[in-house]
Design an enzyme around this catalytic site. Sequence first.
Site, PDB file in Angstrom:
ATOM      1  N   GLY A  51     -12.757  44.972  34.386  1.00  0.00           N
ATOM      2  CA  GLY A  51     -13.326  44.044  35.358  1.00  0.00           C
ATOM      3  C   GLY A  51     -12.282  43.584  36.359  1.00  0.00           C
ATOM      4  CG  HIS A  52      -8.535  44.258  36.029  1.00  0.00           C
ATOM      5  ND1 HIS A  52      -8.880  44.174  34.699  1.00  0.00           N
ATOM      6  CD2 HIS A  52      -7.518  45.166  36.088  1.00  0.00           C
ATOM      7  CE1 HIS A  52      -8.108  44.982  33.998  1.00  0.00           C
ATOM      8  NE2 HIS A  52      -7.271  45.597  34.820  1.00  0.00           N
ATOM      9  CB  ALA A  53      -8.952  46.750  41.422  1.00  0.00           C
ATOM     10  NE  ARG A  98      -8.749  49.160  36.989  1.00  0.00           N
ATOM     11  CZ  ARG A  98      -7.656  49.901  36.943  1.00  0.00           C
ATOM     12  NH1 ARG A  98      -7.051  50.062  35.828  1.00  0.00           N
ATOM     13  NH2 ARG A  98      -7.131  50.400  38.031  1.00  0.00           N
TER      14      ARG A  98
END
Length: 138
Positions: A51-53, A98
């Site tokens: 839940g981040h990049a 992702r």
Amino acid sequence: MNIDICQLVDLPKINDRRGNLTFVESGRHIPFDIRRVYYLYDVPGGAERGGHAHKKLHQLIIAMSGSFDIHLDDGHSKKVVHMNRSYYGLYVCPMIWREIDNFSSGAVCMVLASDYYEEEDYYREYAEFKKDVNKEAP
């Protein structure tokens, strides 16, 4: 960055009747030096991770045991990669959002990272990530 850069890497597999062996070498199997290794395990059923990049970080994600799905998003295109073999790694370049879900019971997700942990390298809000992706677009 383009989502097509994120590809499965076929890692060496040495078969032996006593058990198989796979290894990863910096600069040989992956396009970065390994500065950090971490792993996810005991993920409860139905839970999501990621839940981040990352702005600059390169990663190789490996299903050491069990299976899970990795959802990749470059701000324009999306794809899902099912991970279930310890001799495949998914290379994830910077500027790719992702999310990881659908963990099987006993799944272990190992991540090889190009740098040490730095909170400033993270996009934790999708809207901020999307805004910066659109700035970079020609």
